[in-house]
Design a protein around this motif. Structure first.
Motif, PDB file in Angstrom:
ATOM      1  N   THR A 121       0.918  -3.134   6.497  1.00  0.00           N
ATOM      2  CA  THR A 121       0.890  -3.006   4.954  1.00  0.00           C
ATOM      3  C   THR A 121       1.641  -2.041   4.736  1.00  0.00           C
ATOM      4  O   THR A 121       2.358  -1.955   3.646  1.00  0.00           O
ATOM      5  N   GLY A 122       1.269  -0.886   5.532  1.00  0.00           N
ATOM      6  CA  GLY A 122       1.770   0.366   4.956  1.00  0.00           C
ATOM      7  C   GLY A 122       3.340   0.456   4.910  1.00  0.00           C
ATOM      8  O   GLY A 122       3.980   0.985   4.323  1.00  0.00           O
ATOM      9  N   PHE A 138       0.586   3.234  11.608  1.00  0.00           N
ATOM     10  CA  PHE A 138       0.452   2.023  12.497  1.00  0.00           C
ATOM     11  C   PHE A 138       0.233   0.669  11.914  1.00  0.00           C
ATOM     12  O   PHE A 138      -0.066  -0.378  12.415  1.00  0.00           O
ATOM     13  N   CYS A 139       0.335   0.531  10.631  1.00  0.00           N
ATOM     14  CA  CYS A 139      -0.090  -0.502   9.731  1.00  0.00           C
ATOM     15  C   CYS A 139       1.111  -1.210   9.050  1.00  0.00           C
ATOM     16  O   CYS A 139       1.869  -0.682   8.349  1.00  0.00           O
ATOM     17  N   CYS A 169       0.913  -1.074   0.000  1.00  0.00           N
ATOM     18  CA  CYS A 169       0.009  -0.093  -0.001  1.00  0.00           C
ATOM     19  C   CYS A 169       0.906   1.079   0.112  1.00  0.00           C
ATOM     20  O   CYS A 169       1.737   1.327   0.494  1.00  0.00           O
ATOM     21  N   VAL A 200      -9.215   4.919   3.515  1.00  0.00           N
ATOM     22  CA  VAL A 200      -8.303   5.716   4.516  1.00  0.00           C
ATOM     23  C   VAL A 200      -8.637   7.182   4.234  1.00  0.00           C
ATOM     24  O   VAL A 200      -8.503   8.117   4.892  1.00  0.00           O
ATOM     25  N   MET A 247      -0.160   4.263   1.069  1.00  0.00           N
ATOM     26  CA  MET A 247      -0.330   5.263   1.766  1.00  0.00           C
ATOM     27  C   MET A 247       0.409   5.562   3.160  1.00  0.00           C
ATOM     28  O   MET A 247       0.300   6.549   3.710  1.00  0.00           O
ATOM     29  N   GLY A 248       1.172   4.616   3.536  1.00  0.00           N
ATOM     30  CA  GLY A 248       2.060   4.682   4.592  1.00  0.00           C
ATOM     31  C   GLY A 248       1.735   5.075   6.039  1.00  0.00           C
ATOM     32  O   GLY A 248       2.350   5.879   6.786  1.00  0.00           O
ATOM     33  N   CYS A 249       0.307   4.655   6.465  1.00  0.00           N
ATOM     34  CA  CYS A 249      -0.016   4.871   7.717  1.00  0.00           C
ATOM     35  C   CYS A 249       0.682   4.233   8.759  1.00  0.00           C
ATOM     36  O   CYS A 249       1.641   3.098   8.594  1.00  0.00           O
ATOM     37  N   GLY A 289      -3.862  -2.921   1.093  1.00  0.00           N
ATOM     38  CA  GLY A 289      -3.970  -1.972  -0.082  1.00  0.00           C
ATOM     39  C   GLY A 289      -5.083  -0.978   0.168  1.00  0.00           C
ATOM     40  O   GLY A 289      -5.920  -1.045   0.964  1.00  0.00           O
ATOM     41  N   GLU A 290      -5.250   0.184  -0.489  1.00  0.00           N
ATOM     42  CA  GLU A 290      -6.182   1.314  -0.289  1.00  0.00           C
ATOM     43  C   GLU A 290      -7.128   0.963  -1.751  1.00  0.00           C
ATOM     44  O   GLU A 290      -6.626   1.312  -2.558  1.00  0.00           O
ATOM     45  N   GLY A 315      -8.218  -5.784   3.329  1.00  0.00           N
ATOM     46  CA  GLY A 315      -6.830  -6.606   3.544  1.00  0.00           C
ATOM     47  C   GLY A 315      -6.015  -5.512   3.094  1.00  0.00           C
ATOM     48  O   GLY A 315      -6.029  -4.438   3.557  1.00  0.00           O
TER      49      GLY A 315
HETATM   50 FE1  SF4 Z   1      -3.056   2.895   5.609  1.00  0.00          FE
HETATM   51 FE2  SF4 Z   1      -5.019   1.155   4.868  1.00  0.00          FE
HETATM   52 FE3  SF4 Z   1      -2.858   1.254   3.464  1.00  0.00          FE
HETATM   53 FE4  SF4 Z   1      -2.549   0.270   5.923  1.00  0.00          FE
HETATM   54  S1  SF4 Z   1      -3.600  -0.456   4.173  1.00  0.00           S
HETATM   55  S2  SF4 Z   1      -1.303   1.973   5.060  1.00  0.00           S
HETATM   56  S3  SF4 Z   1      -4.261   1.412   6.966  1.00  0.00           S
HETATM   57  S4  SF4 Z   1      -4.495   2.839   3.704  1.00  0.00           S
END
Ligand code: SF4
Ligand code: SAH
Length: 344
Positions: free
Chosen positions: A114-115, A111-112, A105, A192, A107-109, A158-159, A156
């Protein structure tokens, strides 16, 4: 360009394919029943022959992990060797599959998990639909073909709205009566708040929407979700408020609770204020631990207290029970590889 692939094409495109190969377009419906519903209609031998020319390979299952709570994590490999995860959730014997829309993903959150990985690539519609087909077939195999088709949450990797065109196509196939025929209420898409996609949400087949809010304060949200800087909360709020919803349909506001960070009385007040005049339900998600990150899961008492404050303020609230934490299948714990060096 649209990939020629059995599980990528919409009925009108399959009709064109049939015509191009000198077949009657009237065969589309039985061709789709054969592809999606495991029905074996009388397809003419000449069509069966030509169907050999239409790619139909799906991502393959390479690993399965079973949690003590009945959750299953399934690891898929795409044809180009990338790995992507899905989860089968079993709540009170009602099955839901959690699907990914991207490898990694962008988006780089903070806390995540995947990010942390960065973006590998977008998944094609046929890969998303293909994972669903695999999971449904597994469920049919282990229960019976009478078992209802599982519901879907796009929660799951990805955004989903960052891969708008392929997610749109996948949703069109998943909900089409000739293909998988899922009801729009059976599908929930979590975002997100990627505004270029959110503004086009009405172009998608009607599905439920979940928005990852996590903090009613822009500054704090920015620390958790970097794209808040470009797509700020007031604009998102405006779009959400103007959305047309079906009767008894609500927008889910996902609210991740991080220990000692975003569950004070001040947060409860601002959150109640944020969703005033919005047809919504707040879904509290206690943080699931991610190796390498220093956030902590709040105590059950802290979650209860926050929930009570919200209820007292007139907010509709529910709490998400973590599933599959022992196999790293809970929200935010999915990561099949690190793509950080390839991120944009
Ligand atoms: Fe953010 Fe959702 Fe991507 Fe995780 S999967 S980085 S929470 S946008
Ligand atoms: N990209 C989309 C959907 C996938 S994430 C989105 O962000 O909404 C699905 C949900 O899991 C989101 O609400 C996300 O914020 C949440 N999540 C991510 N990491 C988490 C973690 N470590 N613990 C609990 N929930 C997490």
């Amino acid at each position: 360009m649209i990939t020629d692939h059995l599980y990528q094409l919409l009925p009108e495109e399959l009709s064109r394919w049939l015509v191009k190969h000198d077949h009657s377009p009237n065969q589309v419906r039985s061709m789709m029943a054969w592809a999606y519903k495991k029905q074996s209609p009388a397809l003419f031998p000449r069509l069966l022959n030509d169907l050999e020319k239409l790619p139909k390979s799906l991502p393959s299952i390479i690993e399965r992990h079973l949690s003590t709570d009945g959750t299953q994590k399934i690891l898929f490999a795409t044809e180009d060797g990338l790995k992507v995860e899905s989860v089968i959730l079993n709540y009170h014997r009602k099955l839901t599959v959690c699907l990914s829309t991207q490898v990694g993903c962008a988006m780089g959150c903070t806390f995540c998990r995947t990010g942390m990985a960065g973006l590998g690539r977008n998944l094609e519609a046929y890969e998303i639909v293909g994972m669903y087909l695999h999971l449904r077939n597994l469920i049919w195999h282990e229960n019976s073909m009478e078992a209802p088709c599982p519901n879907i949450v796009f929660m799951g990797q990805g955004e989903p709205l960052h891969n708008f065109e392929q997610v749109k196509r996948a949703l069109e196939i998943l909900t089409h009566p000739w293909a998988l025929d899922l009801g729009s209420r059976q599908i929930t898409l979590s975002t997100v708040g990627y505004l270029p996609g959110l503004r086009r949400f009405h172009e998608l087949p009607r599905v439920n929407l979940a928005f990852s809010l996590h903090s009613p304060f822009e500054e704090e949200r920015r620390q958790l979700i970097p794209i808040e800087t470009r797509y700020p909360l007031p604009e998102i709020q405006q779009v959400l408020k103007s959305m047309s919803l079906l009767p008894r349909q609500f927008i889910t506001l996902e609210y991740l609770i991080l220990k000692d960070m975003n569950h004070s009385e001040r947060h409860a007040l601002a959150l109640a204020d944020w969703c005033r005049n919005m047809k919504s339900i707040v879904n509290l998600i206690p943080y699931n631990a991610v190796t390498g990150l220093s956030f902590e899961r709040p105590s059950e008492e802290a979650v209860d207290l926050f929930k009570k404050s919200l209820v007292d303020l007139g907010v509709r609230v529910m709490e998400r029970v973590a599933r599959g934490s022992d196999i790293a299948a809970a929200c935010g714990q999915l990561a099949s590889r690190d793509y950080s060096s390839e991120a944009p």
